[in-house]
Design a protein around this motif. Structure first.
Motif, PDB file in Angstrom:
ATOM      1  N   ALA A 123      27.581  25.224  36.398  1.00  0.00           N
ATOM      2  CA  ALA A 123      28.892  25.869  36.471  1.00  0.00           C
ATOM      3  C   ALA A 123      29.003  26.910  35.361  1.00  0.00           C
ATOM      4  CB  ALA A 123      29.995  24.835  36.343  1.00  0.00           C
ATOM      5  N   MET A 124      28.965  28.144  35.760  1.00  0.00           N
ATOM      6  CA  MET A 124      29.108  29.231  34.794  1.00  0.00           C
ATOM      7  C   MET A 124      30.406  29.945  35.100  1.00  0.00           C
ATOM      8  SD  MET A 124      25.309  30.636  34.561  1.00  0.00           S
ATOM      9  CE  MET A 124      23.998  29.920  35.484  1.00  0.00           C
ATOM     10  N   LYS A 125      30.777  30.827  34.238  1.00  0.00           N
ATOM     11  CA  LYS A 125      32.008  31.582  34.460  1.00  0.00           C
ATOM     12  C   LYS A 125      31.888  32.299  35.792  1.00  0.00           C
ATOM     13  CE  LYS A 125      35.661  33.629  32.117  1.00  0.00           C
ATOM     14  NZ  LYS A 125      36.597  33.107  33.095  1.00  0.00           N
ATOM     15  N   GLY A 126      32.866  32.128  36.641  1.00  0.00           N
ATOM     16  CA  GLY A 126      32.823  32.756  37.954  1.00  0.00           C
ATOM     17  C   GLY A 126      32.303  31.834  39.048  1.00  0.00           C
ATOM     18  N   SER A 127      31.569  30.774  38.670  1.00  0.00           N
ATOM     19  CA  SER A 127      31.031  29.843  39.671  1.00  0.00           C
ATOM     20  C   SER A 127      32.160  29.188  40.462  1.00  0.00           C
ATOM     21  CB  SER A 127      30.220  28.727  39.017  1.00  0.00           C
ATOM     22  OG  SER A 127      29.067  29.225  38.426  1.00  0.00           O
ATOM     23  N   GLU A 128      33.175  28.747  39.716  1.00  0.00           N
ATOM     24  CA  GLU A 128      34.295  28.052  40.355  1.00  0.00           C
ATOM     25  C   GLU A 128      34.902  28.922  41.452  1.00  0.00           C
ATOM     26  OE1 GLU A 128      38.512  25.936  39.083  1.00  0.00           O
ATOM     27  OE2 GLU A 128      37.320  26.943  37.560  1.00  0.00           O
ATOM     28  N   GLU A 129      35.177  30.172  41.140  1.00  0.00           N
ATOM     29  CA  GLU A 129      35.769  31.088  42.127  1.00  0.00           C
ATOM     30  C   GLU A 129      34.835  31.255  43.323  1.00  0.00           C
ATOM     31  OE1 GLU A 129      35.535  31.785  38.843  1.00  0.00           O
ATOM     32  OE2 GLU A 129      37.661  31.735  38.275  1.00  0.00           O
ATOM     33  N   HIS A 130      33.536  31.333  43.043  1.00  0.00           N
ATOM     34  CA  HIS A 130      32.556  31.513  44.115  1.00  0.00           C
ATOM     35  C   HIS A 130      32.570  30.305  45.061  1.00  0.00           C
ATOM     36  CE1 HIS A 130      29.090  33.011  46.211  1.00  0.00           C
ATOM     37  NE2 HIS A 130      28.399  31.911  45.945  1.00  0.00           N
ATOM     38  N   PHE A 131      32.583  29.089  44.514  1.00  0.00           N
ATOM     39  CA  PHE A 131      32.604  27.889  45.362  1.00  0.00           C
ATOM     40  C   PHE A 131      33.883  27.829  46.192  1.00  0.00           C
ATOM     41  CE2 PHE A 131      30.046  25.957  41.684  1.00  0.00           C
ATOM     42  CZ  PHE A 131      28.849  26.402  42.219  1.00  0.00           C
ATOM     43  N   ILE A 132      34.998  28.217  45.588  1.00  0.00           N
ATOM     44  CA  ILE A 132      36.278  28.205  46.309  1.00  0.00           C
ATOM     45  C   ILE A 132      36.240  29.246  47.441  1.00  0.00           C
ATOM     46  CG2 ILE A 132      38.798  28.478  46.092  1.00  0.00           C
ATOM     47  CD1 ILE A 132      37.654  26.047  44.440  1.00  0.00           C
ATOM     48  N   GLU A 133      35.724  30.430  47.138  1.00  0.00           N
ATOM     49  CA  GLU A 133      35.599  31.473  48.167  1.00  0.00           C
ATOM     50  C   GLU A 133      34.721  31.011  49.322  1.00  0.00           C
ATOM     51  OE1 GLU A 133      34.024  34.962  46.221  1.00  0.00           O
ATOM     52  OE2 GLU A 133      35.825  35.130  44.973  1.00  0.00           O
TER      53      GLU A 133
END
Length: 124
Positions: free
Chosen positions: A85-95
């Motif tokens: 989990a890196m910065k931006g990963s969370e948004e990518h998984f949600i997208e």
């Protein structure tokens, strides 16, 4: 009792997640790779899917894509489980269609609250 599918290729992580979820009173089915995960989803209905993103045979994002394209599984909440989990990963998984994500190593206190959030345990 809620039914949860755990898709995780690391035996130690699988054991930890299974132990925690069984402790919380859930019915667990496990799959060690993406192919097995899709087979399990074809066989039975689940209330929640915990999906490791780094998987052998078929990666987690490919599995997620197939879950979200299948009318029978599209409504099942999927929580990404990742050691990366890196910065931006969370948004990518949600997208990509996940409702949330858990990073490894798992924080057991946050984990329980997160699972409960998607299984409506506070209202039962």
């Amino acid at each position: 009792m809620k039914k949860i599918l755990i898709v995780e290729d690391n035996p130690m992580n699988m054991e930890l997640i299974m132990d925690l979820l069984e402790l919380y009173g859930h019915n667990i089915t496990k799959a060690e790779d993406g192919i097995k995960a899709l087979e399990r989803l074809a066989e039975e209905k689940f209330d929640l899917i915990l999906l490791d993103i780094q998987l052998p045979k078929m990666d987690g994002l490919e599995v997620l894509d197939r879950i979200k394209k299948n009318p029978a599984t599209v409504d099942i909440p999927v929580i990404a489980v990742t050691a990366h989990a890196m910065k931006g990963s969370e948004e990518h998984f949600i997208e990509m269609g996940c409702v949330d994500y858990v990073s490894k190593p798992i924080d057991i206190h946050k984990f329980r609250a997160l699972i409960g959030k998607y299984l409506d345990e506070s209202s039962s």
